[in-house]
Each structure stands twice: as structure tokens, then as C-alpha cells.
Design an enzyme around this catalytic site. Structure first.
Site, PDB file in Angstrom:
ATOM      1  CG  HIS A 283      -1.545  -1.235   1.435  1.00 41.05           C
ATOM      2  ND1 HIS A 283      -1.769  -1.927   2.584  1.00 41.05           N
ATOM      3  CD2 HIS A 283      -2.607  -1.787   0.600  1.00 41.05           C
ATOM      4  CE1 HIS A 283      -2.524  -2.769   2.532  1.00 41.05           C
ATOM      5  NE2 HIS A 283      -3.154  -2.998   1.249  1.00 41.05           N
ATOM      6  CE1 TYR A 339      -2.275 -20.201  14.646  1.00 40.00           C
ATOM      7  CE2 TYR A 339      -2.529 -21.733  13.071  1.00 40.00           C
ATOM      8  CZ  TYR A 339      -3.181 -20.989  13.699  1.00 40.00           C
ATOM      9  OH  TYR A 339      -4.419 -20.882  13.924  1.00 40.00           O
ATOM     10  CD  GLU A 415     -19.566 -40.548   5.178  1.00 38.92           C
ATOM     11  OE1 GLU A 415     -20.263 -41.657   4.545  1.00 38.92           O
ATOM     12  OE2 GLU A 415     -20.089 -39.674   5.546  1.00 38.92           O
TER      13      GLU A 415
END
Ligand code: ZN
Ligand code: ZN
Length: 465
Positions: A283, A339, A415
Site C-alpha cells: 500500500h 504458529y 468415508e
């Protein structure tokens, strides 16, 4: 608390492993766990579909948390809820004393509108950052929660034979809390999720479409990157763009900074440990014939080696300052710790690999490639040796290139993979406890689990990519 990381992590990836140097739990107990895990599969799928149809954003997982807490209470676990807003911690005490193992699942969904045609597809909508959005379990945390509930049921069924305790961590906000809020693993730790009892090891899995259902991928050392935010303010002196020598041009300085930062991973960081410095936003200025006073750069820094994280930060600061100074500008660098590296303890990984091979079949356990995304589990793995592995969920007939990635509105979980997830986590816990109880692991924690000596073994087959 950061544990010292001994030795070059990546070099020990899957060397130093031996399947016969591993003390499995009693075969009768393992057979019982296996049978119970197979028996619970339909219930795991039912839980997963229910959670999938009712996804909740980070720090808003109230329905999911209520389901989890009520199931854990039904199983007779000690349950703490509202940990870090909506987290649930369950403790299962075996009948005999022994070590403590923690298992973690994350519960949050994402602001994504589901585009998969399923009878239990999400129709949920909510407001996120002032915008109306769909909500979807597009990262598979519904599968993680259902799998861990299945593991709780399986292990509760064999508690009379368990030496030690299992801590079940159902975590909110793995994807990050909403702006202005705290949450996730860091807040769970601050609220004592891993105190009383404190684990000697912590395990978790993540579903990924890069691997087929039935496969497990694992990697010792850095598995997921650290992620730190970067803000740079370059200050020059505004002037007419036709007379640049009358001011100090922060746009030219910022441009050189962007390019120079790219050279840090390539030239100044040990090339055996991947790192990334990216600028994602710039910016500055309002029109073409004015050189502005200031430019702001926003970016992210990723590393896969804990011991290099600080060194990269220092080089970023040095590079920015040096370039600004050379042009007569000034620059402020702010690095926001995000993290840590999701670091799979090499000795723990080596020790538990035979368990994964036993439940998946040796050919179905492959060495995973490191990922430059980040994972909240990293905070838990700083408290005790950690192992985080990937569970394949791609239908076997879908080529990898055609599988929708995590966070896609087309993300899809086969699944058939869920049962393996239950057997893997339950068996890791049981094998760890059995092994630890024969070696008094509990006396040496945290971060210093005693391990049997291991002999070299061949590298794992790589997953086809
Ligand atoms: Zn995600
Ligand atoms: Zn995820």
C-alpha cells in the site's frame, strides 16, 4: 515452552526405524481395540454426517461441542467444557497407573459455501466479518471430531486393560479465531488443557485428498511450517514524481525490499530446510505524479525447521533496514509470531511408525511431503513430543490432480477412510501407553520420553505424486 530440537530433523526422517524395536501392547488388547474400532465405524460416519450438516465457524462451535461433551459424559470420561470458549477436554483413566497420552481433534468449519451434492451437505449460512457467507466443513474437521469420538468410545470400552490415561482434546478455532478474539490451541493451553494430567506424548491426524483413502502419510521433523506475519513500514519523503531527488522515494525502496526478501530463503537459509518469505500486499501512493511519504508491505514468513525460524526473522530485519538506510529512508519491521513449526518428534515418529504400519498395512504408510501451511497442533506439540500424520480421504478412483483441495467448496471425504483414522489413533494411544508403562515414561516428562534404541531401516515408499 520450546523444546530443544536435537540434530538435523529432516535427515532423520525415516532412517533409524525398526519394526522389531517396538514394544506393542498386549495382542489381546490390540485385537479388542481393532474389533471395537471396526464395530464403531457406522456410528463414526453418522456423527460425521451430523456434524457436516451443522458446521460452525471458529469460536462458535457450540452445537458440536455440546454433542462432543454429551458423548464423552455418556462414556464416563471426566469432561471439561468451555475451554478456550467452546473447547472440550475429556480424560479417560485406565484401571492401572501409567503414562498419559493426548489425542487432538479440531472442530471448526470455514466460511465456504458447499458445492458438493450430498444428502447431508451443509445449507448453513452466517455472517462473517460483516458479510453473509455459507459455512462448510471444507477442511474435514467434521471427520476429525467424529474419528476422535470413535476413539473415545473404543478406548473407554477397554479401560480396564489400559495402563495410564488418555486426554481427548476437542479444539475450537484451529483455522484461527475471528478478528479481535483469542482462541485455538494457544488459549486452550493458557486455560490449562494439558495440566493435570500432563501428557507424555500428543497425537493428531488431518484428512487430506493428496492421499487415497486407506493411506497414511507421515513425516519426522518439520511437517507443517511455522507461520509469522510481517509488516514493514517504509518511510521516505514526499515529492513531485518529476523531481525525485527532492524527496526520498519509498516506492523504489519497497520494490528493492520485496526482491531482496526473496533471496533470503534462497541464499541465506540452509537450503536443506525450505523457507518462504512472501509479500502479499503493498500500500502506497495515490497518483502517478506524486512520490508518497510511506509504503506499507504485508507478508508472511514460513519455515519448516524450528531452529531456523528466528534466524530468518533476523535476516528479514537486517535486509529491510540495510536497503532503507542505503536510500536515506527508514523502515520499521514488525514480525508477529503466529504458529510454530508442527514438529514431529523424530524418536516418537520412529517409535510409533510400526503401529501405523500395522493398522494400515506397511505399503499404505508413506512418507509425506512437508507442507508450508501451518497447523495449530504445533502449540500442543511444544508441550510434549508430538506426532501429526495425514490420513488419505481421496476416493481411490479419483486421480490426485482432480481431487478438490482442503478449503475448496468441492472438498470431499471418502468415508471409507474414517475407520482407519479411528484404528490409527486408538492404536497409537494403546501402544504408547503399553510401551511407556514398561519404561516408566511418566517419570521423565515432558519432552524426554525414554525410547528403546532403534536400528536403521529402509526409507518408506513415497506416495505417487
Ligand atoms: Zn484448514
Ligand atoms: Zn484443517
Amino acid at each position: 515452552m520450546r523444546r530443544a530440537v536435537a540434530g538435523p530433523a529432516l535427515a532423520v526422517v525415516f532412517t533409524g526405524l525398526a519394526s522389531n524395536a517396538h514394544a506393542d501392547a498386549d495382542p489381546g488388547l490390540l485385537a479388542a481395540v481393532d474389533a471395537a474400532a471396526r464395530g464403531i465405524e457406522p456410528q463414526v460416519i453418522a456423527w460425521r454426517r451430523d456434524i457436516h450438516a451443522h458446521p460452525e465457524l471458529s469460536n462458535r462451535e457450540t452445537r458440536t461441542a455440546a454433542l462432543v461433551a454429551s458423548e464423552l459424559r455418556r462414556l464416563g470420561l471426566e469432561v471439561r467444557s468451555e475451554v478456550a470458549h467452546t473447547g472440550v477436554v475429556g480424560v479417560l483413566h485406565g484401571s492401572r497407573p501409567g503414562p498419559v497420552v493426548a489425542l487432538r481433534a479440531d472442530m471448526d468449519a470455514l466460511p465456504v459455501s458447499e458445492a458438493v451434492d450430498l444428502p447431508f451437505a451443509s445449507k448453513s449460512r452466517t455472517t462473517y466479518r460483516g458479510r453473509e457467507v455459507g459455512v462448510m466443513h471444507a477442511c474435514g474437521h467434521d471427520a476429525h471430531t467424529a474419528i476422535l469420538l470413535g476413539v473415545a468410545e473404543v478406548l473407554a470400552g477397554v479401560r480396564d486393560a489400559l495402563p495410564g490415561s488418555v486426554v481427548f482434546l476437542f479444539q475450537p478455532a484451529e483455522e484461527g479465531p475471528p478478528p479481535g478474539e483469542q482462541g485455538g490451541a494457544r488459549l486452550m493451553l493458557a486455560e490449562g488443557a494439558l495440566r493435570d494430567p500432563s501428557p507424555d506424548a500428543v497425537f493428531a491426524l488431518h484428512v487430506v485428498p493428496q492421499h487415497a483413502a486407506g493411506q497414511i502419510a507421515v513425516r519426522a521433523g518439520g511437517a507443517m511450517a511455522s507461520s509469522d506475519g510481517l509488516t514493514i513500514q517504509v518511510r521516505g519523503r514526499q515529492t513531485h514524481a518529476a523531481y525525485p531527488w527532492l524527496g526520498v522515494d519509498p516506492i523504489a525502496v519497497a520494490s528493492r525490499i520485496v526482491l531482496a526478501l526473496q533471496a533470503i530463503p534462497g541464499r541465506q537459509v540452509d537450503a536443506r530446510h525450505p523457507a518462504i518469505v512472501s509479500i502479499g500486499a503493498i500500500h502506497g501512493g495515490v497518483r502517478g505524479n506524486i512520490i508518497p511519504d510511506d509504503v506499507e508491505l504485508l507478508g508472511t514468513i514460513r519455515s519448516l525447521e524450528p531452529s531456523q525460524r528466528g534466524a530468518i526473522h533476523e535476516r528479514v530485519r537486517r535486509t529491510v533496514k540495510g536497503i532503507a538506510e542505503s536510500a536515506g529512508a527508514t523502515a520499521e519491521v514488525e514480525i508477529h509470531d503466529g504458529y510454530p513449526v508442527t514438529y514431529n518428534d523424530p524418536k516418537l515418529t520412529a517409535r510409533m511408525l510400526p503401529t501405523l504400519r500395522r493398522v494400515a498395512g506397511a505399503d499404505n504408510v508413506v512418507e509425506g511431503l512437508p507442507r508450508t501451511g501451518a497447523e495449530d497442533f504445533a502449540f500442543f506439540a511444544q508441550e510434549a513430543p508430538g506426532l501429526y500424520f495425514w490420513l488419505g480421504i481421496r476416493p481411490p478412483d479419483v486421480p490426485e490432480a482432480e481431487a478438490a483441495p482442503n478449503h475448496s467448496p468441492l472438498f470431499f471425504v471418502d468415508e471409507d477412510a474414517l475407520g482407519l483414522g479411528v484404528r490409527a489413533l486408538a492404536s497409537l494411544a494403546v501402544d504408547f501407553l503399553a510401551h511407556g508403562s514398561s519404561r516408566a515414561v511418566g517419570a521423565t516428562r515432558p519432552g524426554s520420553v525414554r525410547l528403546s534404541p532403534v536400528a536403521p531401516a529402509p526409507w518408506l515408499p513415497r506416495a505417487p505424486r
